[in-house]
Design an enzyme around this catalytic site. Structure first.
Site, PDB file in Angstrom:
ATOM      1  N   ASP A 186      -8.158  -3.512  10.148  1.00 20.72           N
ATOM      2  CA  ASP A 186      -7.266  -2.551   9.487  1.00 20.72           C
ATOM      3  C   ASP A 186      -7.905  -2.040   8.200  1.00 20.72           C
ATOM      4  OD1 ASP A 186      -4.219  -1.580   9.142  1.00 20.72           O
ATOM      5  OD2 ASP A 186      -5.003  -2.229   7.203  1.00 20.72           O
ATOM      6  N   TYR A 195      -8.738   2.849   0.790  1.00 20.33           N
ATOM      7  CA  TYR A 195      -9.520   1.642   0.478  1.00 20.33           C
ATOM      8  C   TYR A 195     -10.983   1.954   0.140  1.00 20.33           C
ATOM      9  CZ  TYR A 195      -5.607  -0.670   2.926  1.00 20.33           C
ATOM     10  OH  TYR A 195      -4.377  -1.085   3.356  1.00 20.33           O
ATOM     11  N   LYS A 251      -5.654   5.019   7.900  1.00 15.78           N
ATOM     12  CA  LYS A 251      -4.412   5.659   7.440  1.00 15.78           C
ATOM     13  C   LYS A 251      -4.667   6.961   6.668  1.00 15.78           C
ATOM     14  CE  LYS A 251      -2.852   0.920   6.647  1.00 15.78           C
ATOM     15  NZ  LYS A 251      -4.140   0.261   6.379  1.00 15.78           N
ATOM     16  N   HIS A 267       0.159   6.386   5.447  1.00 12.17           N
ATOM     17  CA  HIS A 267       0.064   5.212   4.577  1.00 12.17           C
ATOM     18  C   HIS A 267       1.319   4.975   3.732  1.00 12.17           C
ATOM     19  CE1 HIS A 267      -3.150   2.651   2.303  1.00 12.17           C
ATOM     20  NE2 HIS A 267      -2.027   1.997   2.452  1.00 12.17           N
TER      21      HIS A 267
END
Length: 289
Positions: free
Chosen positions: A48, A53, A82, A115
């Protein structure tokens, strides 16, 4: 009920997702390769990530290397990323997907999520957050129709956001990824998702520093079962019907987090459920209109 790294559950569109995955939030670029490599070599098949990120490229590089080395086949993997909070809107979401796909160096994604139901960008004149969410979801539906992603879902959605989506969508979300641990036992949301055929996926299972890991009830159950507090917390979530995505860069922890071949008694599950304080360590979507 015993879970292994190979255990899966079926999503509402018929595809299967591994119950245990590797989370990569706040994992430094220098540690990502070690974390992903260790996980896949130990049997993890679910990774994931998110555009937020900033590690998709490094994850993509590592997966490419592992496939080249014959450690794993692409079709064995379940990769989720996401749409970022700044990427809402139909065209923005389509562009965001393409950027993520290129960074991950993949031909398709297994799951693509919105997200967060809100944005940190300025909402365009004449638009509302609700209309932006709707446009973003329409983009995900197109990606699904075009075969670029095998499933679509959301993250950090409260019941109000899910209700809005289910009232207007053509394709139902397969998943809602939310913060979920004994201090934030979102029972009403869990039941809502179950009744609508949406899998709830837990992030932050081991959050709060040592706060939850040193909770006396968790330690008591941990001692009783001869398992670590982290294993107890992850197994608790799974026995409540969730998918878990713990993160770690230490190979021994990566292994420990997937070694959940035991059962917590119903009595102890209830003890953990009753630790709820509605305490969040991450985003709170409840005030997003």
């Amino acid at each position: 009920m015993s879970e292994s790294i190979k255990s899966t559950i079926q999503l509402n569109n018929g595809i299967k997702i591994p119950v245990i995955g590797l989370g990569t939030y706040l994992t430094d670029d220098s540690d990502i390769e070690k974390s992903v490599r260790s996980a896949i070599e130990q049997g993890y098949r679910h990774i994931d990530t998110a555009s937020y990120y900033k590690n998709e490229k490094k994850i993509g590089d590592t997966i490419k290397e592992l496939i080249k080395e014959g450690k794993v086949k692409r079709e064995e993997l379940f990769i989720t990323t996401k749409v970022g909070t700044w990427q809402h809107g139909y065209e923005n979401a389509l562009k965001a997907f393409q950027e993520s796909l290129e960074k991950l160096q993949l031909d398709y994604l297994d799951c693509y999520l919105i997200h967060y139901p809100g944005t940190y960008s300025e909402i365009p004149k004449g638009e509302s957050m609700s209309s932006l969410r709707s446009q973003t979801w329409k983009a995900l539906e197109k990606l699904y129709d075009d075969g670029k992603v095998r499933s679509i879902g959301v993250s950090n959605y409260a019941i109000s956001h899910l209700h809005e989506l289910l009232s207007n969508c053509r394709i139902k979300p397969v998943m809602n990824q939310v913060e979920f641990h004994p201090y934030l036992f979102q029972e009403e949301l869990l039941n809502y998702c179950k009744s609508n055929g949406i899998v709830l996926e837990a992030y932050g299972s081991l959050s709060g520093g040592n706060e939850i890991l040193t909770e006396p009830v968790v330690l008591e159950i941990s001692k009783q079962l001869s398992k670590s507090p982290a294993q107890v917390l992850l197994k608790w979530a799974i026995q409540n019907g969730l998918v878990v995505i713990p993160k770690s860069i230490k190979p021994e922890r990566v292994y420990e987090n997937s070694n959940l071949d035991f059962t917590i008694s119903n009595e102890d599950i209830q003890k953990l459920n009753h630790l709820n304080k509605n305490k969040r360590f991450y985003w709170d979507p409840s005030n997003v209109n």
